[in-house]
Design a protein around this motif. Structure first.
Motif, PDB file in Angstrom:
ATOM      1  N   GLY A   1      -4.884   4.778 -14.775  1.00 16.85           N
ATOM      2  CA  GLY A   1      -4.863   5.126 -13.360  1.00 16.85           C
ATOM      3  C   GLY A   1      -5.133   3.931 -12.473  1.00 16.85           C
ATOM      4  N   GLU A   2      -6.069   3.085 -12.883  1.00 21.11           N
ATOM      5  CA  GLU A   2      -6.379   1.881 -12.106  1.00 21.11           C
ATOM      6  C   GLU A   2      -5.168   0.956 -12.031  1.00 21.11           C
ATOM      7  N   ILE A   3      -4.483   0.806 -13.163  1.00 21.56           N
ATOM      8  CA  ILE A   3      -3.304  -0.071 -13.202  1.00 21.56           C
ATOM      9  C   ILE A   3      -2.211   0.456 -12.281  1.00 21.56           C
ATOM     10  N   ILE A   4      -1.903   1.745 -12.388  1.00 24.83           N
ATOM     11  CA  ILE A   4      -0.837   2.320 -11.578  1.00 24.83           C
ATOM     12  C   ILE A   4      -1.189   2.260 -10.099  1.00 24.83           C
ATOM     13  N   ALA A   5      -2.447   2.515  -9.776  1.00 27.68           N
ATOM     14  CA  ALA A   5      -2.871   2.424  -8.374  1.00 27.68           C
ATOM     15  C   ALA A   5      -2.658   1.021  -7.822  1.00 27.68           C
ATOM     16  N   GLU A   6      -2.987   0.024  -8.615  1.00 25.67           N
ATOM     17  CA  GLU A   6      -2.793  -1.363  -8.186  1.00 25.67           C
ATOM     18  C   GLU A   6      -1.315  -1.670  -7.988  1.00 25.67           C
ATOM     19  N   LYS A   7      -0.478  -1.193  -8.906  1.00 25.34           N
ATOM     20  CA  LYS A   7       0.963  -1.435  -8.796  1.00 25.34           C
ATOM     21  C   LYS A   7       1.524  -0.803  -7.519  1.00 25.34           C
ATOM     22  N   LEU A   8       1.177   0.445  -7.273  1.00 26.48           N
ATOM     23  CA  LEU A   8       1.714   1.135  -6.110  1.00 26.48           C
ATOM     24  C   LEU A   8       1.168   0.566  -4.812  1.00 26.48           C
ATOM     25  N   SER A   9      -0.069   0.117  -4.844  1.00 24.74           N
ATOM     26  CA  SER A   9      -0.674  -0.431  -3.628  1.00 24.74           C
ATOM     27  C   SER A   9      -0.019  -1.737  -3.198  1.00 24.74           C
ATOM     28  N   ALA A  10       0.712  -2.365  -4.108  1.00 26.46           N
ATOM     29  CA  ALA A  10       1.411  -3.612  -3.780  1.00 26.46           C
ATOM     30  C   ALA A  10       2.787  -3.358  -3.168  1.00 26.46           C
ATOM     31  N   ALA A  11       3.159  -2.094  -3.001  1.00 26.03           N
ATOM     32  CA  ALA A  11       4.498  -1.758  -2.520  1.00 26.03           C
ATOM     33  C   ALA A  11       4.730  -2.243  -1.099  1.00 26.03           C
ATOM     34  N   THR A  12       5.932  -2.751  -0.869  1.00 36.81           N
ATOM     35  CA  THR A  12       6.325  -3.200   0.461  1.00 36.81           C
ATOM     36  C   THR A  12       7.203  -2.186   1.175  1.00 36.81           C
ATOM     37  N   GLY A  13       7.550  -1.104   0.481  1.00 32.52           N
ATOM     38  CA  GLY A  13       8.363  -0.051   1.079  1.00 32.52           C
ATOM     39  C   GLY A  13       7.620   1.269   1.045  1.00 32.52           C
ATOM     40  N   PRO A  14       8.207   2.326   1.621  1.00 31.15           N
ATOM     41  CA  PRO A  14       7.542   3.627   1.647  1.00 31.15           C
ATOM     42  C   PRO A  14       7.283   4.145   0.241  1.00 31.15           C
ATOM     43  N   THR A  15       6.046   4.575  -0.008  1.00 30.99           N
ATOM     44  CA  THR A  15       5.616   4.963  -1.352  1.00 30.99           C
ATOM     45  C   THR A  15       4.712   6.186  -1.279  1.00 30.99           C
ATOM     46  N   ALA A  16       4.974   7.152  -2.160  1.00 31.08           N
ATOM     47  CA  ALA A  16       4.114   8.329  -2.266  1.00 31.08           C
ATOM     48  C   ALA A  16       3.768   8.558  -3.724  1.00 31.08           C
ATOM     49  N   LEU A  17       2.556   9.028  -3.961  1.00 31.50           N
ATOM     50  CA  LEU A  17       2.114   9.417  -5.300  1.00 31.50           C
ATOM     51  C   LEU A  17       1.824  10.907  -5.283  1.00 31.50           C
ATOM     52  N   PHE A  18       2.467  11.645  -6.198  1.00 26.12           N
ATOM     53  CA  PHE A  18       2.245  13.080  -6.330  1.00 26.12           C
ATOM     54  C   PHE A  18       1.413  13.365  -7.575  1.00 26.12           C
ATOM     55  N   LEU A  19       0.350  14.150  -7.401  1.00 23.56           N
ATOM     56  CA  LEU A  19      -0.526  14.504  -8.513  1.00 23.56           C
ATOM     57  C   LEU A  19      -0.378  15.994  -8.830  1.00 23.56           C
ATOM     58  N   PRO A  20       0.064  16.329 -10.062  1.00 19.98           N
ATOM     59  CA  PRO A  20       0.162  17.739 -10.481  1.00 19.98           C
ATOM     60  C   PRO A  20      -1.164  18.161 -11.118  1.00 19.98           C
ATOM     61  N   LEU A  21      -2.007  18.826 -10.398  1.00 17.26           N
ATOM     62  CA  LEU A  21      -3.387  19.046 -10.818  1.00 17.26           C
ATOM     63  C   LEU A  21      -3.530  20.013 -11.988  1.00 17.26           C
TER      64      LEU A  21
END
Length: 405
Positions: free
Chosen positions: A319-339
């Motif tokens: 989760g930490e790795i993916i969060a870091e990757k997405l936080s570096a995005a330069t375009g519109p980005t959304a993360l969906f969590l299926p709880l």
């Protein structure tokens, strides 16, 4: 039409010459690229071995003096890739044919992988009956097993090489009778355990006028999507199935490398991402699972595929790795969590249902995401229609906002 043959004209000149003759008899022009280092070519190639070496910023004389096979293979691979790229850019390459053993298979397929998907690529190789991933990578390289070694012409080698040459004739002279869409293209990632989500999302997106390309998240699938994003083939990404990061982090067999999730972020491509199948690490048959994982929870997907449940500790770090990757995005980005579950077998009552492990993943993502990432949480599992449609609609929104729809 021109077929480029990549081969060692010093040691395989007879066989390369035979392939050239078959192609030319069918009215196809041939350009021979010599990748031989050991001796003099048996006929004059169109691109010499020294020219290939120079394309890799060295010389044939230097490679011969060093007598280092590894260095020679690396240099000729780099040089051959540069040569075929240049020939393709100038319109002097419509397809590539390679012949050889392990050495030229490595060189020629390196050159083939430098070309765009869709350019015909065929390698006749003694290595085509084993593990071919290093040669194919994430490109559409076709391998033909030579059966016997490529050493001299005989009734067997002549037939195999002729078949390969005629196959190339067919590929370069026949334009596929298919309609090429000019609709914006969406790249999607899928696993068997996330298929319902992807199918529902794909149907919705196609109804909105998008073309979709679905990649099987088996390592090479994710790599192929990343490459096509960088090439500009893919306009938007619905990355439902990020499971390859579980294999990359834990040590499974279907990893896509440490650059997975970088392409969309770096190019500003709109992306909607989820946690599909991050509950599992992939191995081959059960007996192939490394001893270090004994005692873990397994699910036999089929006789060739064994799945291992990720732990809370592993999920937190993923989760930490993916969060870091997405936080570096330069375009519109959304993360969906299926709880309520990240895969078919992570829902209540199934083998990999583990609320603690999922919570560790979700918490790490919540904590690590930058303000640039829109986070959307739904009380459903990943394969619920509500979840799939919410992801698809969010990507459609991004595509329209950025003028890509």
């Amino acid at each position: 039409m021109t077929v480029v043959i990549v081969g060692t004209v010093d040691t395989k000149g007879e066989e390369i010459g035979f392939a050239r003759d078959v192609l030319e008899a069918e009215g196809v022009e041939v350009h021979v690229v010599d990748t031989g280092v050991m001796g003099e070519p048996s006929f004059e190639p169109d691109t010499s071995a020294d020219a290939v070496a120079r394309a890799a910023d060295t010389t044939l004389e230097s490679l011969r003096e060093d007598a280092d096979r590894g260095r020679s293979m690396g240099a000729m691979s780099e040089g051959a890739a540069a040569v075929v790229e240049r020939l393709h850019e100038t319109g002097d390459l419509d397809g590539v044919l390679g012949l050889g053993g392990s050495g030229n298979t490595s060189i020629a397929t390196t050159a083939m992988r430098a070309l765009p998907v869709g350019v015909p690529k065929l390698m006749v190789s003694t290595m085509a009956s084993g593990d071919v991933e290093p040669y194919v990578g994430a490109k559409d390289v076709t391998l033909m097993y030579s059966v016997a070694d490529i050493e001299g012409l005989n009734r067997l080698s002549q037939r195999v090489i002729a078949n390969a040459a005629l196959a190339m004739v067919g590929m370069v002279t026949n334009e596929p009778d298919v309609e090429i869409s000019d609709a914006p293209t969406i790249g999607m990632t899928m696993f068997g355990v996330t298929t319902p989500c992807v199918q529902t999302a794909r149907e919705y997106l196609e109804e909105q006028g998008y073309e979709t390309i679905v990649f099987h998240a088996t390592g090479t699938g994710g790599t192929a999507m990343e490459n096509l994003i960088r090439q500009g083939v893919i306009d938007g990404v619905l990355d439902v199935t990020t499971t390859e990061w579980a294999d990359e982090f834990v040590g499974g067999v279907l990893n896509a490398g440490p650059d997975r999730l970088d392409a969309a972020a770096e190019t500003g491509t709109p992306q909607v991402v989820s946690t599909g199948a991050l509950d599992m690490v992939n191995f081959g048959p059960r007996e192939s699972v490394p001893d270090e994982f004994e005692g873990r929870e397994f699910h036999i997907h089929n006789p060739q595929v064994t799945l291992m449940r990720t732990t809370p500790e592993e999920n937190a770090e993923i989760g930490e790795i993916i969060a870091e990757k997405l936080s570096a995005a330069t375009g519109p980005t959304a993360l969906f969590l299926p709880l309520e579950g990240v895969s078919m077998i992570d829902v209540e009552g199934e083998d990999f249902h583990d609320p603690e492990a999922d919570a560790a993943l979700f918490d790490a993502l919540r904590t690590g995401l930058g303000e640039n990432v829109e986070r959307i949480e739904l009380e459903t599992d990943v394969n619920d229609d509500e979840f799939a449609l919410a992801m698809a609609k969010k990507l459609d929104e991004y595509m329209r906002e950025t003028g890509r729809a």
